[in-house]
Design an enzyme around this catalytic site. Structure first.
Site: not given
Length: 298
Positions: A27, A30, A156, A181
């Site tokens: 990834g 970006t 996260s 998530y």
């Protein structure tokens, strides 16, 4: 308190070089993935950007080359929502690259509407965890041969919002995009812990991290009130450059060579949730992941 302490900590920087090293970043076309690629290319590493959208990836490669001043940057196709694509990518890397010194599992999807990967996994657990679990498994022998080496997974602070539902990991009985998530980000931390144990004595170390609350296009799936909240707190969020710093820290900081399996935030060790330290849960997740991916990984 941890976040407050870290806010007043001096910013981290390091002159560490990576000449002769090869880095794979998922990834990387970006956001923080791209900023990580720029930084590590500046340090002399060969950077392989593993991306789903090759058109965007090729434009990103040009930007990384331009900003880093290094020509040693290339992109390869990798769709983490498709086992076939992951296997093809890994086969190419194993065949073409003599070494991989740093693997950065950075790609991710966030709070998206319910969907499934090509192989039937709920999208967030499928891309954020299963895809990276399989990719790491397929590259692990090459990474071990490249030691000292590092494997970094971008998690996260959202991992603390939920636990892992081992009975319904694909959220087929009920779907809450926030919990799904959180589950996938907790899986990143547990994977890192389990992997560290299995890699003891190999000179391959593993790290998971919270990059910070970042200005990112990952927020496109948030609902109206959530988007409004993000606008309100945007002055306190990090840019992609700032958000990439903890990934870069885990990739290059020399003192971490003796550490493995930990969780980091703001370029320092951080506290994760109780579930994030649960070795029994980590082991159950490992076994379930192997079973669902039809692989054997001792």
């Amino acid at each position: 308190m941890q976040t407050l302490r870290n806010a007043f900590r001096c910013s981290w920087s390091s002159p560490e070089r990576l000449d002769g090293k090869t880095v794979v970043i998922t990834g990387a076309n970006t956001g923080i993935g791209k900023e990580t690629a720029i930084d590590l290319a500046k340090r002399g590493a060969k950077v392989i950007m593993a991306c789903r959208d090759m058109e965007k990836a090729e434009a990103a490669v040009k930007e990384v080359i331009e900003k880093s001043g290094s020509e040693n940057v290339l992109c390869k196709k990798l769709d983490l929502s498709d086992i076939k694509s992951i296997r093809e990518f890994a086969e190419t890397i194993n065949k073409e690259e003599p070494k991989v010194n740093i693997l950065i599992n950075n790609a991710g999807v966030m709070m998206c509407p319910y969907g499934k990967t090509a192989d039937g996994f709920e999208l967030q657990i499928g891309v954020n965890h299963m895809g990276h679990f399989l990719l790491t498994h397929l590259l692990i022998d090459l990474i071990k041969r490249s030691a000292p080496a590092r494997i970094i997974s971008v998690s996260s602070m959202a991992h603390s919002w939920s636990s892992i539902n081992l009975e319904d990991i694909n959220s087929e009985k009920s779907y809450d995009k926030r919990k799904a998530y959180a589950q996938s980000k907790l899986a990143n931390i547990l994977f890192t812990r389990s992997l560290a144990k299995r890699l003891e004595g190999t000179s391959v170390t593993t790290y998971s991290l919270h990059p910070g609350v970042i200005q990112t296009d990952l927020y496109r799936h948030l609902n109206g009130p959530q988007q409004f909240l993000m606008k309100i707190i945007s002055p306190f969020t990090k840019s992609s450059v700032q958000g990439a710093q903890t990934t870069i820290y885990c990739a290059v900081e020399p003192s971490l060579v003796k550490e493995s399996g930990g969780y980091y935030s703001d370029c320092a060790p951080a506290n994760c949730s109780a579930d994030g330290k649960n070795d029994e849960l980590a082991e159950k997740l490992w076994e379930l992941s192997c079973r669902m991916l039809s692989i054997t990984w001792e």
